[in-house]
Design a protein around this motif. Structure first.
Motif, PDB file in Angstrom:
ATOM      1  N   ARG A 117      -3.637   3.937  -0.429  1.00  0.00           N
ATOM      2  CA  ARG A 117      -4.091   3.474  -1.738  1.00  0.00           C
ATOM      3  C   ARG A 117      -3.463   2.097  -1.916  1.00  0.00           C
ATOM      4  O   ARG A 117      -2.273   1.916  -1.644  1.00  0.00           O
ATOM      5  CB  ARG A 117      -3.621   4.425  -2.826  1.00  0.00           C
ATOM      6  N   SER A 118      -4.261   1.113  -2.369  1.00  0.00           N
ATOM      7  CA  SER A 118      -3.749  -0.245  -2.549  1.00  0.00           C
ATOM      8  C   SER A 118      -4.656  -1.039  -3.476  1.00  0.00           C
ATOM      9  O   SER A 118      -5.859  -0.799  -3.526  1.00  0.00           O
ATOM     10  CB  SER A 118      -3.679  -0.960  -1.194  1.00  0.00           C
ATOM     11  N   ALA A 119      -4.060  -1.997  -4.177  1.00  0.00           N
ATOM     12  CA  ALA A 119      -4.862  -2.908  -4.992  1.00  0.00           C
ATOM     13  C   ALA A 119      -5.611  -3.883  -4.083  1.00  0.00           C
ATOM     14  O   ALA A 119      -6.681  -4.378  -4.433  1.00  0.00           O
ATOM     15  CB  ALA A 119      -3.973  -3.672  -5.967  1.00  0.00           C
ATOM     16  N   ALA A 120      -5.058  -4.158  -2.905  1.00  0.00           N
ATOM     17  CA  ALA A 120      -5.731  -5.017  -1.929  1.00  0.00           C
ATOM     18  C   ALA A 120      -6.808  -4.196  -1.226  1.00  0.00           C
ATOM     19  O   ALA A 120      -6.668  -2.988  -1.068  1.00  0.00           O
ATOM     20  CB  ALA A 120      -4.729  -5.542  -0.913  1.00  0.00           C
ATOM     21  N   GLU A 121      -7.872  -4.865  -0.830  1.00  0.00           N
ATOM     22  CA  GLU A 121      -8.970  -4.156  -0.189  1.00  0.00           C
ATOM     23  C   GLU A 121      -9.282  -4.773   1.169  1.00  0.00           C
ATOM     24  O   GLU A 121     -10.049  -5.731   1.262  1.00  0.00           O
ATOM     25  CB  GLU A 121     -10.195  -4.181  -1.088  1.00  0.00           C
ATOM     26  N   ALA A 139       0.863  -1.177   0.000  1.00  0.00           N
ATOM     27  CA  ALA A 139       0.000   0.000   0.000  1.00  0.00           C
ATOM     28  C   ALA A 139       0.902   1.230   0.000  1.00  0.00           C
ATOM     29  O   ALA A 139       2.096   1.132   0.254  1.00  0.00           O
ATOM     30  CB  ALA A 139      -0.910  -0.011   1.226  1.00  0.00           C
ATOM     31  N   THR A 175     -13.519   2.339   3.751  1.00  0.00           N
ATOM     32  CA  THR A 175     -12.983   1.774   2.513  1.00  0.00           C
ATOM     33  C   THR A 175     -13.704   2.409   1.334  1.00  0.00           C
ATOM     34  O   THR A 175     -14.850   2.835   1.454  1.00  0.00           O
ATOM     35  CB  THR A 175     -13.150   0.244   2.443  1.00  0.00           C
ATOM     36  N   ASP A 176     -12.994   2.491   0.237  1.00  0.00           N
ATOM     37  CA  ASP A 176     -13.547   3.020  -0.996  1.00  0.00           C
ATOM     38  C   ASP A 176     -12.763   2.327  -2.101  1.00  0.00           C
ATOM     39  O   ASP A 176     -11.829   1.572  -1.824  1.00  0.00           O
ATOM     40  CB  ASP A 176     -13.376   4.540  -1.048  1.00  0.00           C
ATOM     41  N   ASP A 177     -13.074   2.600  -3.333  1.00  0.00           N
ATOM     42  CA  ASP A 177     -12.403   1.961  -4.452  1.00  0.00           C
ATOM     43  C   ASP A 177     -10.882   2.150  -4.358  1.00  0.00           C
ATOM     44  O   ASP A 177     -10.382   3.235  -4.599  1.00  0.00           O
ATOM     45  CB  ASP A 177     -12.941   2.535  -5.764  1.00  0.00           C
ATOM     46  N   ARG A 178     -10.165   1.094  -3.984  1.00  0.00           N
ATOM     47  CA  ARG A 178      -8.702   1.068  -3.868  1.00  0.00           C
ATOM     48  C   ARG A 178      -8.133   2.030  -2.831  1.00  0.00           C
ATOM     49  O   ARG A 178      -6.957   2.334  -2.826  1.00  0.00           O
ATOM     50  CB  ARG A 178      -8.035   1.283  -5.221  1.00  0.00           C
ATOM     51  N   LEU A 179      -8.991   2.544  -1.949  1.00  0.00           N
ATOM     52  CA  LEU A 179      -8.562   3.404  -0.851  1.00  0.00           C
ATOM     53  C   LEU A 179      -9.084   2.837   0.451  1.00  0.00           C
ATOM     54  O   LEU A 179     -10.172   2.270   0.494  1.00  0.00           O
ATOM     55  CB  LEU A 179      -9.124   4.820  -1.011  1.00  0.00           C
ATOM     56  N   GLN A 228      -1.541   7.966   1.433  1.00  0.00           N
ATOM     57  CA  GLN A 228      -2.010   9.032   0.556  1.00  0.00           C
ATOM     58  C   GLN A 228      -2.071  10.354   1.314  1.00  0.00           C
ATOM     59  O   GLN A 228      -1.611  11.369   0.843  1.00  0.00           O
ATOM     60  CB  GLN A 228      -3.374   8.699  -0.019  1.00  0.00           C
TER      61      GLN A 228
END
Length: 191
Positions: free
Chosen positions: A41-45, A28, A69-73, A31
């Motif tokens: 920010r990460s590809a993992a959620e 991650a 959590t949000d899209d990739r955040l 940000q």
């Protein structure tokens, strides 16, 4: 360049390695930091309310709980004493101010996270050390090592000749003696 979005929100970009019971190691990047916590920010959620541990460059290891959590955040709040949380906040704010003053050069080649991370690093004197690839590009690689090397040292990563160009906590950045064609760099690459 870093920008302050509101008086209480400070942009700070730092790499981190995170993990939890549900998810082994995932990468991650911080940000920003605010009174609400640290956003990544990460590809993992990670899941909402998940307890995670993150090792953040220049900060060290912190335990936290995912609060949004949000899209990739995702946003975390530290699970630490007030003293430790204040120390982390001071360091993040100082780094944010430093990043405002420093323009980072653009990377020449995109970085990928290889599937095969374990690698052997051969030193000039013939010693062989175990290493773990953090990322690879056509021009170099970042490695986690338990051994301190000097900038400028010639090494071999797997079978690829390289030179240490950057030192960071628990690792190095190395430039390949003979860069790869960018089309050869993919998750299955073997050095």
């Amino acid at each position: 360049m870093t920008e302050h979005l509101t008086p209480d929100l400070y942009t700070v970009i730092l790499p981190a390695l995170c993990w939890s019971r549900r998810q082994p190691d995932f990468y991650a990047v911080t940000q920003d930091v605010s009174r609400e916590g640290i956003s990544f920010r990460s590809a993992a959620e990670p899941a909402l309310d998940e307890q995670i541990t993150c090792s953040i460059r220049y900060i060290g290891q912190v335990d936290a709980r995912v609060v949004r959590t949000d899209d990739r955040l995702f946003l975390v709040r530290l699970k630490a004493s007030r003293q430790r949380a204040a120390e982390v906040a001071r360091t993040l704010l100082a780094l944010s101010r430093e990043q405002e003053r420093t323009l980072q050069p653009a990377r020449a080649h995109p970085r990928i996270s290889p599937d095969r991370k374990d690698v052997l690093v051969t030193l000039e004197d013939g010693r062989v050390l175990p290493g773990r690839l953090i990322n690879v590009s056509a021009s170099g690689a970042a490695l986690a090592l338990d051994h301190t090397l000097s900038a400028g040292a010639s090494i071999t990563i797997g079978s690829t000749a390289a030179q240490v160009v950057r030192i960071f906590r628990d690792g190095i950045g190395a430039a390949f003696a003979f860069p790869f064609d960018p089309g050869q760099v993919h998750a299955g690459i073997r050095l």
